[in-house]
Design a protein around this motif. Structure first.
Motif, PDB file in Angstrom:
ATOM      1  N   THR A  38      37.701 -30.966 -20.433  1.00  0.00           N
ATOM      2  CA  THR A  38      37.212 -29.707 -20.671  1.00  0.00           C
ATOM      3  C   THR A  38      35.799 -29.422 -21.386  1.00  0.00           C
ATOM      4  O   THR A  38      35.405 -30.607 -22.046  1.00  0.00           O
ATOM      5  CB  THR A  38      38.259 -28.630 -21.412  1.00  0.00           C
ATOM      6  N   ASN A  59      37.686 -25.926 -17.406  1.00  0.00           N
ATOM      7  CA  ASN A  59      38.992 -26.090 -18.088  1.00  0.00           C
ATOM      8  C   ASN A  59      39.793 -26.966 -17.429  1.00  0.00           C
ATOM      9  O   ASN A  59      39.377 -27.750 -16.568  1.00  0.00           O
ATOM     10  CB  ASN A  59      39.389 -24.856 -18.706  1.00  0.00           C
ATOM     11  N   ASP A  60      41.148 -27.082 -17.528  1.00  0.00           N
ATOM     12  CA  ASP A  60      41.925 -27.782 -16.874  1.00  0.00           C
ATOM     13  C   ASP A  60      42.135 -27.748 -15.295  1.00  0.00           C
ATOM     14  O   ASP A  60      42.409 -28.556 -14.556  1.00  0.00           O
ATOM     15  CB  ASP A  60      43.264 -28.059 -17.599  1.00  0.00           C
TER      16      ASP A  60
END
Length: 134
Positions: A38, A59-60
């Motif tokens: 991230t 992000n993930d």
């Protein structure tokens, strides 16, 4: 003058080889891939001698990329801590529909070297990404 036997020569070669292997095994590349799952990143490269910059935030599960004023969003599917697959959410053509495999090869404190290519293709390219912020 002293004569050196074939056995002594082989023994010396074996010792040298073992020493080299021992030294090489001490060199470990960093793989702190989790540090790069991230954050905000920058990727600079040259196309026909012209420097280009892509900025992306990840992000993930989503990566938002901005290149030359255009923004694209891709889904991320992590294969393991160092490999993931990118798939554009809104592809504009057949080329953009193809998934891209990304593999982080080595890491430093704020950058990583990676390899990427279209899933299923043997053609790969490499680059370096710099982490700009968390």
């Amino acid at each position: 003058m002293r004569h050196i036997s074939q056995r002594q020569i082989k023994m010396k070669k074996t010792i040298v080889l073992l020493l080299l292997l021992t030294l090489l095994s001490c060199y470990n590349t960093e793989h702190n891939c989790k540090d790069f799952k991230t954050g905000k990143f920058k990727f600079e490269y040259k196309v026909e001698g012209v420097k280009k910059t892509t900025v992306f935030e990840r992000n993930d599960s989503i990566e938002i990329e901005t290149f030359e004023g255009k923004t694209d969003t891709s889904r991320i599917r992590w294969v393991n801590d160092c490999e993931y697959v990118l798939q554009k959410i809104h592809p504009k053509n057949m080329v953009e529909k193809k998934a891209i495999m990304m593999k982080i090869l080595t890491t430093t404190k704020n950058s990583y070297i990676f390899e990427f290519g279209i899933v299923g293709s043997d053609a790969k390219q490499r680059g370096t990404v710099e982490k700009v912020s968390e």
